[in-house]
Design a protein around this motif. Structure first.
Motif, PDB file in Angstrom:
ATOM      1  N   ALA A   8       1.866   8.133   5.645  1.00 44.45           N
ATOM      2  CA  ALA A   8       0.782   7.800   4.726  1.00 44.45           C
ATOM      3  C   ALA A   8       0.712   8.854   3.633  1.00 44.45           C
ATOM      4  O   ALA A   8       0.866  10.049   3.896  1.00 44.45           O
ATOM      5  CB  ALA A   8      -0.547   7.736   5.476  1.00 44.45           C
ATOM      6  N   PRO A   9       0.511   8.432   2.390  1.00 41.24           N
ATOM      7  CA  PRO A   9       0.395   9.416   1.308  1.00 41.24           C
ATOM      8  C   PRO A   9      -0.868  10.233   1.464  1.00 41.24           C
ATOM      9  O   PRO A   9      -1.884   9.744   1.944  1.00 41.24           O
ATOM     10  CB  PRO A   9       0.337   8.545   0.052  1.00 41.24           C
ATOM     11  N   VAL A  55      -1.628   2.454  -6.395  1.00 41.92           N
ATOM     12  CA  VAL A  55      -1.592   1.043  -5.993  1.00 41.92           C
ATOM     13  C   VAL A  55      -2.243   0.239  -7.105  1.00 41.92           C
ATOM     14  O   VAL A  55      -3.448   0.347  -7.340  1.00 41.92           O
ATOM     15  CB  VAL A  55      -2.329   0.812  -4.653  1.00 41.92           C
ATOM     16  N   ASP A  56      -1.438  -0.556  -7.795  1.00 40.20           N
ATOM     17  CA  ASP A  56      -1.942  -1.377  -8.894  1.00 40.20           C
ATOM     18  C   ASP A  56      -2.373  -2.728  -8.341  1.00 40.20           C
ATOM     19  O   ASP A  56      -1.549  -3.550  -7.964  1.00 40.20           O
ATOM     20  CB  ASP A  56      -0.864  -1.551  -9.958  1.00 40.20           C
ATOM     21  N   GLY A 129      -1.500   1.423  13.508  1.00 39.28           N
ATOM     22  CA  GLY A 129      -2.249   1.565  12.274  1.00 39.28           C
ATOM     23  C   GLY A 129      -3.593   0.892  12.221  1.00 39.28           C
ATOM     24  O   GLY A 129      -4.327   1.056  11.248  1.00 39.28           O
ATOM     25  N   VAL A 130      -3.955   0.104  13.244  1.00 37.14           N
ATOM     26  CA  VAL A 130      -5.252  -0.571  13.269  1.00 37.14           C
ATOM     27  C   VAL A 130      -6.287   0.356  13.895  1.00 37.14           C
ATOM     28  O   VAL A 130      -5.988   1.074  14.851  1.00 37.14           O
ATOM     29  CB  VAL A 130      -5.167  -1.883  14.074  1.00 37.14           C
ATOM     30  N   CYS A 131      -7.501   0.341  13.387  1.00 34.40           N
ATOM     31  CA  CYS A 131      -8.585   1.084  14.023  1.00 34.40           C
ATOM     32  C   CYS A 131      -9.150   0.216  15.142  1.00 34.40           C
ATOM     33  O   CYS A 131      -9.700  -0.854  14.879  1.00 34.40           O
ATOM     34  CB  CYS A 131      -9.664   1.424  13.006  1.00 34.40           C
ATOM     35  N   ALA A 132      -8.990   0.633  16.368  1.00 31.08           N
ATOM     36  CA  ALA A 132      -9.361  -0.203  17.508  1.00 31.08           C
ATOM     37  C   ALA A 132     -10.263   0.551  18.475  1.00 31.08           C
ATOM     38  O   ALA A 132     -10.054   1.737  18.741  1.00 31.08           O
ATOM     39  CB  ALA A 132      -8.112  -0.693  18.245  1.00 31.08           C
ATOM     40  N   TYR A 133     -11.277  -0.158  18.983  1.00 32.69           N
ATOM     41  CA  TYR A 133     -12.187   0.341  20.002  1.00 32.69           C
ATOM     42  C   TYR A 133     -12.223  -0.690  21.135  1.00 32.69           C
ATOM     43  O   TYR A 133     -11.496  -1.680  21.108  1.00 32.69           O
ATOM     44  CB  TYR A 133     -13.595   0.530  19.426  1.00 32.69           C
ATOM     45  N   MET A 134     -13.089  -0.456  22.125  1.00 29.94           N
ATOM     46  CA  MET A 134     -13.194  -1.398  23.236  1.00 29.94           C
ATOM     47  C   MET A 134     -14.564  -1.311  23.878  1.00 29.94           C
ATOM     48  O   MET A 134     -15.294  -0.333  23.712  1.00 29.94           O
ATOM     49  CB  MET A 134     -12.115  -1.127  24.283  1.00 29.94           C
ATOM     50  N   GLY A 379      -6.588   4.446   4.280  1.00 24.73           N
ATOM     51  CA  GLY A 379      -5.779   4.717   3.114  1.00 24.73           C
ATOM     52  C   GLY A 379      -4.340   4.301   3.220  1.00 24.73           C
ATOM     53  O   GLY A 379      -3.573   4.432   2.264  1.00 24.73           O
ATOM     54  N   ARG A 380      -3.974   3.760   4.342  1.00 25.29           N
ATOM     55  CA  ARG A 380      -2.577   3.393   4.586  1.00 25.29           C
ATOM     56  C   ARG A 380      -2.434   1.879   4.462  1.00 25.29           C
ATOM     57  O   ARG A 380      -3.131   1.126   5.149  1.00 25.29           O
ATOM     58  CB  ARG A 380      -2.174   3.860   5.982  1.00 25.29           C
ATOM     59  N   CYS A 381      -1.563   1.418   3.601  1.00 24.16           N
ATOM     60  CA  CYS A 381      -1.353  -0.015   3.414  1.00 24.16           C
ATOM     61  C   CYS A 381      -0.497  -0.538   4.561  1.00 24.16           C
ATOM     62  O   CYS A 381       0.697  -0.238   4.652  1.00 24.16           O
ATOM     63  CB  CYS A 381      -0.671  -0.291   2.080  1.00 24.16           C
ATOM     64  N   ILE A 382      -1.108  -1.317   5.466  1.00 24.54           N
ATOM     65  CA  ILE A 382      -0.351  -1.823   6.610  1.00 24.54           C
ATOM     66  C   ILE A 382      -0.207  -3.338   6.593  1.00 24.54           C
ATOM     67  O   ILE A 382       0.260  -3.934   7.549  1.00 24.54           O
ATOM     68  CB  ILE A 382      -0.959  -1.359   7.951  1.00 24.54           C
ATOM     69  N   PHE A 383      -0.629  -3.953   5.476  1.00 29.40           N
ATOM     70  CA  PHE A 383      -0.336  -5.370   5.259  1.00 29.40           C
ATOM     71  C   PHE A 383      -0.203  -5.608   3.775  1.00 29.40           C
ATOM     72  O   PHE A 383      -0.989  -5.094   2.978  1.00 29.40           O
ATOM     73  CB  PHE A 383      -1.444  -6.267   5.818  1.00 29.40           C
ATOM     74  N   GLY A 384       0.817  -6.395   3.400  1.00 27.68           N
ATOM     75  CA  GLY A 384       1.011  -6.753   2.016  1.00 27.68           C
ATOM     76  C   GLY A 384       2.115  -5.949   1.369  1.00 27.68           C
ATOM     77  O   GLY A 384       2.722  -5.072   1.999  1.00 27.68           O
TER      78      GLY A 384
END
Length: 392
Positions: A8-9, A55-56, A129-134, A379-384
């Protein structure tokens, strides 16, 4: 969420066409540093030579990334035997819908699945990369736990943010007594307080005649605050939705609508939200979730299993889009249903659900049809286009 230095940048400058934070803002530039939003503005620049990724997204609308508070990340089902266990969900399936944060849940089957399995799946999603809880627990009472004690689960395990989904008004429920319910909610509350968490109790509502009466009694007979008790699937039937509207108004409480792909005798999420609003429930007391990768079993009048489908999260976004496109809610209020209000319900309101300085840089970029085109998590692009995440 931690990310490795090469994944991640350190600094990202996102230039969007429009921005809802959730309220509409004149600013369209978002400066992201180390996973959080550092500044908003127009024409933002950083000193020459700084490590910067631009990111444009000038043709897209930036909104707080969505939060799904009810996801069977290990798969649900099993009511029709071992061949009816649903599959788990991948990070790619989550972020493709603009969702950055999920809360994993166990349902009917806490025999072949366990809180330990759920925690492993949650940590796997975090690695992707997903923010996950339970939630700890499942349908049954007493609930299965990781440590053998609800308070210890909440206090010692960072990913656990509440208890759920305890089944009520359902033939699959353990039929807990009022005293058992009160003890569960109280233990969850105290354990969460020790760890500085909200500690919500997420309750599955079936189509039984008792409806929300067990929760009415809980809030009437104890000192438990309504914000700790979240009933879901309240659109399972018109009668249950009417009960939920009265419950929400009486206790100034939140209710959660499920985005069923085929609501059967119930209401779809769009119709359910519209009906709750028409019955005087404020938008700030309504949330939506997907129940994705859970089972959608069908039973006859005698409770015999008839068949099953697997829920997906596509209906959640489709129903949300319709609420905006058909002007049932303005954009900023609609965002609350699957982002801002959900963050508050879960106790994450200081970090998620808004595009503001200091918040996690969880951002969904939508096209003119409100379809997610890019999803950024911390801040990390994980889709697209420009994806850097490993969405296996």
């Amino acid at each position: 969420m931690p990310t490795s230095p090469d994944s991640a940048p350190l600094i990202t400058l996102l230039r969007a066409g429009r921005l809802f934070a959730p309220q509409p803002l004149a600013e369209t530039d978002i400066l992201i540093a180390d996973g959080r939003i550092a500044a908003l503005g127009n024409g933002l620049e950083v000193p020459a030579g700084w490590p910067l990724t631009v990111v444009d997204a000038g043709a897209l609308t930036a909104v707080p990334a969505f939060i799904d508070q009810h996801v069977h990340v290990t798969g649900g089902g099993g009511e029709g035997g071992w061949g009816t266990r649903c599959p788990g969900i991948s990070a790619a399936e989550i972020v493709s819908m603009g969702i950055a944060t999920v809360v994993g849940v166990l349902g009917t089957d806490s025999v072949s699945r366990s809180p330990a399995d759920l925690l492993a799946a949650v940590r796997g999603l975090r690695a992707d990369g997903v923010c996950a809880y339970m939630y700890t627990g499942a349908y049954r009472v007493p609930p299965p736990t990781l440590t053998g004690d609800l308070q210890r689960d909440l206090a010692w395990i960072p990913e656990i943010i509440g208890l759920g989904e305890i089944a009520l008004s359902d033939h699959r429920s353990s039929q807990p007594s009022p005293q058992e319910l009160a003890r569960l909610v109280s233990d969850t509350r105290v354990g969460a307080m020790l760890a500085g968490k909200r500690g919500i109790c997420h309750f599955h509502l079936g189509d039984g005649d008792s409806g929300l009466e067990p929760l009415r009694r809980l809030l009437t007979d104890t000192e438990i605050p309504p914000e700790q008790v979240i009933p879901t699937h309240v659109n399972r039937s018109p009668a249950l939705l009417d009960d939920a509207a009265d419950y929400a108004r009486t206790f100034d409480a939140c209710v959660d609508v499920t985005a069923f792909e085929d609501p059967g005798d119930g209401l779809g999420a769009y119709d359910a939200v519209a009906a709750l609003l028409a019955r005087g429930v404020p938008a700030e007391r309504i949330t939506m979730s997907s129940d994705c990768n859970g089972s959608l079993p069908e039973f006859d009048a005698a409770g015999r299993y008839q068949g099953m489908r697997v829920a997906r999260n596509t209906a959640l976004i489709a129903d949300w889009q319709r609420l905006v496109q058909e002007a049932a809610l303005p954009m900023e209020q609609a965002i609350g249903l699957i982002s801002t209000r959900v963050a508050s319900v879960l106790g994450l309101q200081g970090r998620k659900g808004r595009i503001a300085a200091g918040y996690d840089a969880d951002i969904a970029l939508l096209d003119d049809d409100l379809q997610p085109v890019k999803t950024l998590v911390a801040g990390r692009c994980i889709f697209g286009p420009g994806t850097t995440g490993a969405t296996r």
